[in-house]
Design a protein around this motif. Structure first.
Motif, short mmCIF file in Angstrom:
data_model
loop_
_atom_site.label_atom_id
_atom_site.label_comp_id
_atom_site.label_asym_id
_atom_site.label_seq_id
_atom_site.Cartn_x
_atom_site.Cartn_y
_atom_site.Cartn_z
N GLU A 61 0.98 -1.21 0.02
CA GLU A 61 -0.14 -0.12 -0.09
C GLU A 61 0.66 1.15 -0.10
N TRP A 62 2.05 1.25 0.68
CA TRP A 62 2.69 2.56 0.97
C TRP A 62 3.46 2.79 -0.41
N GLN A 90 0.93 3.86 -2.93
CA GLN A 90 0.41 5.31 -2.94
C GLN A 90 1.44 6.33 -3.29
N ASP A 117 1.00 6.44 -7.09
CA ASP A 117 -0.16 7.05 -7.44
C ASP A 117 -0.10 8.55 -7.66
#
Length: 132
Positions: A82-83, A86, A89
């Motif tokens: 996830e990190w 992100q 993104d």
């Protein structure tokens, strides 16, 4: 050999502009060119950046360092936590880290760095002949 930092800084900035332009005009470029151009330019930017940082390294060593860096970034795209997703993104994170692993990117990096190394060796050869 001692590279001129100003020249490598200018080439790095020019390549960044060309790379961003290749994304902006991707709709008018042929598909084959679109497949490789942006990533080849990204790798070329890494080469000129390494040339800027490591002024005294031989061309082949600079190429190996640059290619290794590009490959590490590309293979890191196989990792999805996830990190890091992100970070990917964001605009800058996506440009630097990319999104997904592609073998065509590996080819493009190799082409871009090989082209830069060949140009540098050609220019060095011309300079040596002039000094003789």
């Amino acid at each position: 050999m001692k590279r001129n930092r100003w020249i490598y800084a200018v080439f790095t900035i020019l390549i960044i502009g060309l790379g961003l332009g290749s994304r902006a005009f991707s709709s008018v470029l042929p598909d084959t060119l679109n497949t490789y151009l942006g990533d080849s330019l990204w790798a070329a930017m890494i080469f000129t950046g390494c040339g800027f940082l490591f002024r005294k390294l031989k061309t082949m060593i600079t190429g190996i360092i640059s290619l290794s860096f590009c490959f590490v970034i590309e293979f890191s795209q196989l990792y999805h936590a996830e990190w890091i997703d992100q970070i990917r993104d964001t605009s800058l994170g996506g440009l630097v880290l990319g999104y997904g692993f592609l073998w065509s990117d590996i080819e493009a990096y190799t082409i871009g760095i090989a082209a830069c190394a060949a140009i540098e060796l050609l220019v060095l050869g011309i300079k040596k002949r002039r000094c003789m």
